[in-house]
Design an enzyme around this catalytic site. Structure first.
Site, PDB file in Angstrom:
ATOM      1  N   LYS B 142       0.849  -1.204   0.000  1.00  0.00           N
ATOM      2  CA  LYS B 142       0.000   0.000   0.000  1.00  0.00           C
ATOM      3  C   LYS B 142       0.878   1.244   0.000  1.00  0.00           C
ATOM      4  O   LYS B 142       1.758   1.392   0.856  1.00  0.00           O
ATOM      5  CB  LYS B 142      -0.884   0.019   1.245  1.00  0.00           C
ATOM      6  CG  LYS B 142      -2.098  -0.856   1.141  1.00  0.00           C
ATOM      7  CD  LYS B 142      -3.048  -0.514   2.278  1.00  0.00           C
ATOM      8  CE  LYS B 142      -4.298  -1.339   2.219  1.00  0.00           C
ATOM      9  NZ  LYS B 142      -5.223  -0.995   3.318  1.00  0.00           N
ATOM     10  N   LYS B 226       0.943 -10.511   8.596  1.00  0.00           N
ATOM     11  CA  LYS B 226       0.469  -9.613   7.541  1.00  0.00           C
ATOM     12  C   LYS B 226       0.675 -10.236   6.174  1.00  0.00           C
ATOM     13  O   LYS B 226      -0.189 -10.151   5.296  1.00  0.00           O
ATOM     14  CB  LYS B 226       1.151  -8.250   7.628  1.00  0.00           C
ATOM     15  CG  LYS B 226       0.597  -7.294   6.575  1.00  0.00           C
ATOM     16  CD  LYS B 226       0.776  -5.833   6.890  1.00  0.00           C
ATOM     17  CE  LYS B 226       0.055  -4.993   5.838  1.00  0.00           C
ATOM     18  NZ  LYS B 226       0.245  -3.554   6.023  1.00  0.00           N
ATOM     19  N   GLU B 236      -7.231  -6.097  -1.130  1.00  0.00           N
ATOM     20  CA  GLU B 236      -8.184  -5.756  -0.083  1.00  0.00           C
ATOM     21  C   GLU B 236      -9.636  -5.909  -0.486  1.00  0.00           C
ATOM     22  O   GLU B 236     -10.420  -4.966  -0.430  1.00  0.00           O
ATOM     23  CB  GLU B 236      -7.933  -4.318   0.398  1.00  0.00           C
ATOM     24  CG  GLU B 236      -8.614  -4.044   1.723  1.00  0.00           C
ATOM     25  CD  GLU B 236      -8.092  -2.778   2.376  1.00  0.00           C
ATOM     26  OE1 GLU B 236      -7.198  -2.136   1.818  1.00  0.00           O
ATOM     27  OE2 GLU B 236      -8.590  -2.463   3.445  1.00  0.00           O
ATOM     28  N   ARG B 240      -8.177  -9.210   3.975  1.00  0.00           N
ATOM     29  CA  ARG B 240      -7.207  -8.153   4.252  1.00  0.00           C
ATOM     30  C   ARG B 240      -7.803  -7.005   5.042  1.00  0.00           C
ATOM     31  O   ARG B 240      -7.103  -6.310   5.774  1.00  0.00           O
ATOM     32  CB  ARG B 240      -6.638  -7.632   2.924  1.00  0.00           C
ATOM     33  CG  ARG B 240      -5.601  -6.544   3.134  1.00  0.00           C
ATOM     34  CD  ARG B 240      -4.726  -6.381   1.932  1.00  0.00           C
ATOM     35  NE  ARG B 240      -3.806  -5.273   2.129  1.00  0.00           N
ATOM     36  CZ  ARG B 240      -2.807  -4.990   1.331  1.00  0.00           C
ATOM     37  NH1 ARG B 240      -2.585  -5.749   0.280  1.00  0.00           N
ATOM     38  NH2 ARG B 240      -2.006  -3.974   1.573  1.00  0.00           N
ATOM     39  N   ASN B 244      -7.423  -3.632   9.158  1.00  0.00           N
ATOM     40  CA  ASN B 244      -7.864  -2.270   9.477  1.00  0.00           C
ATOM     41  C   ASN B 244      -8.517  -2.163  10.848  1.00  0.00           C
ATOM     42  O   ASN B 244      -9.157  -1.157  11.143  1.00  0.00           O
ATOM     43  CB  ASN B 244      -8.823  -1.784   8.395  1.00  0.00           C
ATOM     44  CG  ASN B 244      -8.123  -1.640   7.056  1.00  0.00           C
ATOM     45  OD1 ASN B 244      -7.017  -1.120   6.984  1.00  0.00           O
ATOM     46  ND2 ASN B 244      -8.754  -2.125   6.003  1.00  0.00           N
ATOM     47  N   HIS B 251      -8.576   6.747  11.875  1.00  0.00           N
ATOM     48  CA  HIS B 251      -8.449   7.787  10.850  1.00  0.00           C
ATOM     49  C   HIS B 251      -9.312   8.991  11.198  1.00  0.00           C
ATOM     50  O   HIS B 251      -8.935  10.134  10.940  1.00  0.00           O
ATOM     51  CB  HIS B 251      -8.856   7.238   9.471  1.00  0.00           C
ATOM     52  CG  HIS B 251      -7.824   6.342   8.858  1.00  0.00           C
ATOM     53  ND1 HIS B 251      -8.084   5.592   7.734  1.00  0.00           N
ATOM     54  CD2 HIS B 251      -6.545   6.082   9.197  1.00  0.00           C
ATOM     55  CE1 HIS B 251      -7.000   4.895   7.417  1.00  0.00           C
ATOM     56  NE2 HIS B 251      -6.052   5.176   8.293  1.00  0.00           N
TER      57      HIS B 251
END
Lengths: 360, 360
Positions: B142, B226, B236, B240, B244, B251
């Site tokens: 990412k 991971k 994702e 996956r 998060n 966030h």
């Protein structure tokens, strides 16, 4: 309607070529992840076609956002790209929203790059409205923006899920832009399709007159040639480089004059003549071959000489090209009409002479 | 030195974990396409480690360019990214030049995104120098920059060819940043590795004390967790998303306070507590489980409550998250300690209560 499949494994996609496709929401729906799209267009194409596309999609129950960019290569920059992101975020477009690029090559390049980057990738559909975009940028997944030091320097390989090439949109295309598109059409004949080159020599005026059948044939044949090359070499390690015939010289012309002065296709035509001239000097083409290629470009209304930037300036600009590897310029030349080759052994002196001969 | 392979087919790559790897040009050389690299670092890490890396590479005959970015999440924007492109172009880096990101998560994200976009993709190597970057961003490909309306909104999935995690670089890491990295380490235990969670409960103080063996074990185990998740789901779509955990809430904290106020790992810790609290309200975790998780974060020096932004503000910020699909917020919650789940059915009222309970 003709349909061509671009064979790229799990990223394969269809190109539909025909008349009135803008209204065909039924062609679009199977390729959407959700009934939500964001259309990217520009201030010239939008007023002509955006309403029709929106109406067709909304009648099919699709929620549509739209953003219109200023027209032209001069705006193919980060600031303009960011306007797309601003709208996508302000209207809460999701990663599953499909971005549709409605317009020419610049809109396709920017819309495609925005789709590649937004939330690390959203689905993408192209509706090219110029001949250049229909025969070139609609196949291959190249997206990019320009940097002050070089054209298309910042970008991504990102495949669309669908391409709709509506031939009727070419009726509103300025003649100069139609000609620019023909430069790429002729290119396919030169690098790998001598039969198509012959067809072009017999039918060029029909294309200039925008006869639908001739256009449909030329677009399909061009896309098929490009699709075959791209399928064999998606990220431009080998054969795909042949598609860059005339482009290294052409990019130097575009950058040297400032983006937007010459159209891309015009620069490619003059750049191709430089590559053709260099091929002649290497003994691969005859004087007659050179004259045949020049005649074809001239009948298409294209320049066959580059601007007098000075040879040093050409070489300097070309040294920034993406086709440079390990310091050597990899040029695309012609072994014969219909057979392109990658050539990394031309000396600066030979290249200089070819440039000089084709500047006026 | 321990080596872990991230199994991604033709994009598979090794992660080497050990001491003094910065000097090991022999580990880098096999992954270069040409003997030309561009190192991206920042103004904090550069003065500490750039010279060592440059010396090692130059001694091995590699030509090195370098660019140093201002430090911090606040600079993870287009203007700073463009400084990388400026240097790459000015120093005529080619598509075959390898970009090496030397630094923490921000340097890795920006270096990786620059590598993904420069001439549509150049080879990329990561040398993460923070615990967070070593256990998180070094696996998964990412890359991204921020947009004023959302974190990591513009980016790409782009895999490195090699990751070197030099544990000795953690000796210069501020304690607050070490703690932030531990938030992600603990996360792997929570979502899929109950045994590792137990090990962490028994060894957390060794990590805080930077014992090399403990760090190497935690980094390897984190990267392996991971890597397994990413190998199963590179872009994702499914499992996956478990990675998060705490990130949607987190966030919101980062955006709500302005980037850079809280460290990412701190926001993730507080966000994870919100997810844990919501999981308890759904009947999946006990009060004791909640206390166990909070105790682990507190021993790592991490916050277990979010800032009082107001519940409405949290919900609004979370609605912008990439994890939104078809208007529903897909949250990562815990079925039990060691078993994460994707849950899209939590009501705004339930989510609000969980946020409220974990703000202070």
């Amino acid at each position: 309607m003709r349909t061509l499949n671009v064979a790229l494994g799990d990223r394969a996609y269809p190109i539909h070529i025909g008349r009135g496709l803008l209204d065909r929401a039924d062609l679009v729906l199977p390729h959407l992840k959700t009934r939500r799209v964001a259309i990217v267009t520009n201030d010239v194409v939008g007023p002509l076609y955006l309403h029709r596309l929106c109406s067709a999609l909304e009648a099919a129950g699709v929620q549509v956002s739209a953003v219109s960019l200023p027209d032209g290569e001069a705006h193919k920059d980060w600031a303009t790209l960011n306007r797309i992101f601003d709208v996508l975020l302000a209207e809460r477009c999701e990663r599953s929203t499909t971005l549709i690029a409605l317009g020419g090559g610049v809109v396709g390049d920017m819309g495609g790059f925005a789709a590649a980057c937004y939330q690390r990738g959203m689905p993408f559909i192209q509706i090219p409205t110029t001949l250049l975009a229909q025969v070139d940028s609609s196949v291959g997944g190249k997206t990019a923006i320009n940097h002050p030091l070089g054209k298309n320097m910042i970008g991504a390989f990102y495949q669309p899920r669908l391409v709709l090439a509506d031939i009727e949109t070419l009726n509103t295309l300025p003649g100069r832009e139609l000609s620019a598109g023909l430069a790429e059409v002729i290119k396919y004949g030169l690098i790998r399709d001598a039969e198509f080159l012959g067809w072009l020599e017999g039918n060029l005026e029909r294309l200039v007159a925008r006869e639908p059948d001739a256009l449909a044939h030329a677009i399909e044949r061009s896309c098929r040639n490009k699709a075959e090359v791209v399928a064999a070499d998606e990220t431009e390690r080998g054969e795909r480089a042949l598609l860059n015939l005339g482009h290294t010289f052409g990019h130097a012309i575009e950058t040297g004059l400032g983006y937007g002065e010459w159209l891309h296709g015009e620069a490619v035509a003059a750049g191709t003549m430089m590559a053709v001239e260099l091929s002649r000097r290497l003994g691969w083409l005859s004087e007659v071959d050179v004259a045949r290629v020049a005649a074809l470009f001239e009948r298409a209304g294209l320049p066959v000489y580059g601007p007098k930037l000075g040879v040093e300036r050409y070489l300097d600009l070309m040294a920034h090209d993406k086709k440079v590897e390990a310091g050597r310029l990899r040029l695309i030349l012609l072994r014969s009409l219909g057979q392109g080759v990658i050539h990394a052994d031309a000396s600066p002196a030979e290249i200089s002479k070819a440039i000089e001969a084709r500047c006026r």
